[in-house]
Design a protein around this motif. Structure first.
Motif, PDB file in Angstrom:
ATOM      1  N   VAL A  34       0.859  -1.184   0.000  1.00 28.62           N
ATOM      2  CA  VAL A  34       0.000   0.000   0.000  1.00 28.62           C
ATOM      3  C   VAL A  34       0.894   1.232   0.000  1.00 28.62           C
ATOM      4  N   ALA A  35       0.736   2.046  -1.040  1.00 27.71           N
ATOM      5  CA  ALA A  35       1.501   3.289  -1.162  1.00 27.71           C
ATOM      6  C   ALA A  35       0.512   4.437  -1.276  1.00 27.71           C
ATOM      7  N   PRO A  36       0.279   5.171  -0.179  1.00 26.00           N
ATOM      8  CA  PRO A  36      -0.685   6.278  -0.221  1.00 26.00           C
ATOM      9  C   PRO A  36      -0.322   7.305  -1.291  1.00 26.00           C
ATOM     10  N   LEU A  37      -1.332   7.793  -1.964  1.00 27.83           N
ATOM     11  CA  LEU A  37      -1.122   8.867  -2.926  1.00 27.83           C
ATOM     12  C   LEU A  37      -0.778  10.140  -2.154  1.00 27.83           C
ATOM     13  N   LYS A  38      -0.218  11.112  -2.853  1.00 26.01           N
ATOM     14  CA  LYS A  38       0.228  12.347  -2.214  1.00 26.01           C
ATOM     15  C   LYS A  38      -0.905  12.960  -1.386  1.00 26.01           C
ATOM     16  N   GLY A  39      -0.629  13.210  -0.099  1.00 24.19           N
ATOM     17  CA  GLY A  39      -1.585  13.841   0.795  1.00 24.19           C
ATOM     18  C   GLY A  39      -2.668  12.920   1.336  1.00 24.19           C
ATOM     19  N   GLN A  40      -2.575  11.615   1.074  1.00 25.97           N
ATOM     20  CA  GLN A  40      -3.645  10.692   1.474  1.00 25.97           C
ATOM     21  C   GLN A  40      -3.256   9.748   2.615  1.00 25.97           C
ATOM     22  N   GLN A  41      -2.121   9.972   3.250  1.00 22.45           N
ATOM     23  CA  GLN A  41      -1.678   9.052   4.294  1.00 22.45           C
ATOM     24  C   GLN A  41      -2.684   8.944   5.453  1.00 22.45           C
ATOM     25  N   LYS A  42      -3.203  10.059   5.909  1.00 20.55           N
ATOM     26  CA  LYS A  42      -4.179  10.030   7.015  1.00 20.55           C
ATOM     27  C   LYS A  42      -5.456   9.320   6.595  1.00 20.55           C
ATOM     28  N   ALA A  43      -5.913   9.556   5.380  1.00 20.41           N
ATOM     29  CA  ALA A  43      -7.131   8.911   4.890  1.00 20.41           C
ATOM     30  C   ALA A  43      -6.939   7.400   4.760  1.00 20.41           C
ATOM     31  N   VAL A  44      -5.745   6.972   4.319  1.00 27.17           N
ATOM     32  CA  VAL A  44      -5.451   5.542   4.215  1.00 27.17           C
ATOM     33  C   VAL A  44      -5.415   4.921   5.612  1.00 27.17           C
ATOM     34  N   SER A  45      -4.757   5.579   6.552  1.00 26.40           N
ATOM     35  CA  SER A  45      -4.713   5.084   7.933  1.00 26.40           C
ATOM     36  C   SER A  45      -6.116   4.942   8.501  1.00 26.40           C
ATOM     37  N   LYS A  46      -6.965   5.925   8.262  1.00 31.61           N
ATOM     38  CA  LYS A  46      -8.342   5.873   8.758  1.00 31.61           C
ATOM     39  C   LYS A  46      -9.098   4.700   8.132  1.00 31.61           C
ATOM     40  N   ALA A  47      -8.933   4.488   6.841  1.00 35.74           N
ATOM     41  CA  ALA A  47      -9.621   3.389   6.158  1.00 35.74           C
ATOM     42  C   ALA A  47      -9.146   2.025   6.661  1.00 35.74           C
ATOM     43  N   LEU A  48      -7.847   1.918   6.967  1.00 34.70           N
ATOM     44  CA  LEU A  48      -7.301   0.652   7.461  1.00 34.70           C
ATOM     45  C   LEU A  48      -7.639   0.399   8.925  1.00 34.70           C
ATOM     46  N   GLY A  49      -7.920   1.459   9.662  1.00 37.69           N
ATOM     47  CA  GLY A  49      -8.194   1.324  11.087  1.00 37.69           C
ATOM     48  C   GLY A  49      -6.930   1.296  11.938  1.00 37.69           C
ATOM     49  N   ILE A  50      -5.778   1.493  11.334  1.00 38.78           N
ATOM     50  CA  ILE A  50      -4.494   1.598  12.036  1.00 38.78           C
ATOM     51  C   ILE A  50      -3.657   2.643  11.320  1.00 38.78           C
ATOM     52  N   SER A  51      -2.743   3.254  12.046  1.00 39.75           N
ATOM     53  CA  SER A  51      -1.876   4.230  11.388  1.00 39.75           C
ATOM     54  C   SER A  51      -0.803   3.496  10.592  1.00 39.75           C
ATOM     55  N   LEU A  52      -0.409   4.088   9.490  1.00 35.27           N
ATOM     56  CA  LEU A  52       0.687   3.520   8.719  1.00 35.27           C
ATOM     57  C   LEU A  52       1.971   3.677   9.520  1.00 35.27           C
ATOM     58  N   PRO A  53       2.873   2.709   9.433  1.00 33.87           N
ATOM     59  CA  PRO A  53       4.061   2.746  10.285  1.00 33.87           C
ATOM     60  C   PRO A  53       5.098   3.778   9.864  1.00 33.87           C
ATOM     61  N   ARG A  54       5.829   4.244  10.865  1.00 34.69           N
ATOM     62  CA  ARG A  54       7.007   5.078  10.621  1.00 34.69           C
ATOM     63  C   ARG A  54       8.093   4.187  10.035  1.00 34.69           C
ATOM     64  N   PRO A  55       9.165   4.768   9.505  1.00 39.32           N
ATOM     65  CA  PRO A  55      10.259   3.951   8.965  1.00 39.32           C
ATOM     66  C   PRO A  55      10.781   2.942   9.981  1.00 39.32           C
ATOM     67  N   ASN A  56      10.974   1.729   9.515  1.00 44.52           N
ATOM     68  CA  ASN A  56      11.514   0.609  10.302  1.00 44.52           C
ATOM     69  C   ASN A  56      10.659   0.210  11.500  1.00 44.52           C
ATOM     70  N   ARG A  57       9.350   0.404  11.396  1.00 47.57           N
ATOM     71  CA  ARG A  57       8.434   0.030  12.476  1.00 47.57           C
ATOM     72  C   ARG A  57       7.227  -0.723  11.903  1.00 47.57           C
ATOM     73  N   THR A  58       6.460  -1.300  12.798  1.00 51.75           N
ATOM     74  CA  THR A  58       5.196  -1.944  12.438  1.00 51.75           C
ATOM     75  C   THR A  58       4.081  -1.329  13.270  1.00 51.75           C
ATOM     76  N   THR A  59       2.869  -1.464  12.784  1.00 51.16           N
ATOM     77  CA  THR A  59       1.693  -1.091  13.562  1.00 51.16           C
ATOM     78  C   THR A  59       0.682  -2.217  13.405  1.00 51.16           C
ATOM     79  N   SER A  60      -0.210  -2.355  14.382  1.00 48.85           N
ATOM     80  CA  SER A  60      -1.223  -3.402  14.274  1.00 48.85           C
ATOM     81  C   SER A  60      -2.428  -3.070  15.131  1.00 48.85           C
ATOM     82  N   GLY A  61      -3.519  -3.727  14.809  1.00 46.82           N
ATOM     83  CA  GLY A  61      -4.759  -3.588  15.554  1.00 46.82           C
ATOM     84  C   GLY A  61      -5.921  -4.124  14.749  1.00 46.82           C
ATOM     85  N   ALA A  62      -6.925  -4.637  15.427  1.00 47.67           N
ATOM     86  CA  ALA A  62      -8.164  -5.105  14.813  1.00 47.67           C
ATOM     87  C   ALA A  62      -7.918  -6.079  13.650  1.00 47.67           C
TER      88      ALA A  62
END
Length: 175
Positions: A34-62
């Motif tokens: 998943v590569a968010p389009l320019k300016g869409q990172q927050k919208a992608v995170s909201k749609a996934l229900g988790i925030s996209l990870p920072r470099p060299n990290r993971t995120t998880s939930g639900a």
């Protein structure tokens, strides 16, 4: 008539235990880059229900996990992906990767023979991930616990990964 038998990328090579280290296959319901389009990172995170990870990290939930995969991209593991049309470039990666967990008290020492980064638990903490090499294979390496690391390689390298890890484990156990 030929009788086909379904097998995973690791075939009958896993699970395996050598010298207190275990190798087990990780089954994934689905995975997408998943590569968010320019300016869409927050919208992608909201749609996934988790925030996209920072470099060299993971995120998880639900029931969803996201692993950093490079600048502006994450691998998202889930049973289903919400519609991200207009928000992100998405590619199904479900059949492209083979994933295993290597676990045990000597996992960091074993991997020190194959991985050119510092994987000690005090440096590479749970939830940290890196794109690196395992032997000669490009891989994604993620710490999942104090004594467990998940390794993801291209499906075609699955048996080579098991061979290399088995060899390194036996060499370390024989010391």
């Amino acid at each position: 008539m030929v009788k086909l038998i379904a097998q995973t990328a690791f075939g009958d090579g896993l699970p395996r235990a050598v010298g207190g280290v275990t190798l087990t296959e990780v089954s994934m319901p689905g995975m997408w880059s998943v590569a968010p389009l320019k300016g869409q990172q927050k919208a992608v995170s909201k749609a996934l229900g988790i925030s996209l990870p920072r470099p060299n990290r993971t995120t998880s939930g639900a029931g969803t996990q996201a692993l950093w995969a490079g600048p502006g991209m994450a691998y998202v593991r889930a049973s289903a992906l919400p519609d991200l049309s207009g928000l992100a470039a998405v590619t199904d990666q479900s059949d492209a990767w083979a994933v295993l967990t290597i676990a045990g008290s000597t996992v960091t020492d074993v991997l020190a023979r194959l991985v050119p980064i510092d994987l000690r638990a005090q440096t590479f903490k749970t939830g940290h991930t890196a794109r690196t090499l395992v032997g000669h294979m490009p891989a994604s390496v993620t710490r999942t616990g104090p004594q467990s690391i998940e390794i993801m390689v291209m499906r075609s390298m699955a048996r080579t990964l098991v061979h290399e890890l088995d060899r390194a484990t036996r060499l370390f156990a024989g010391r």
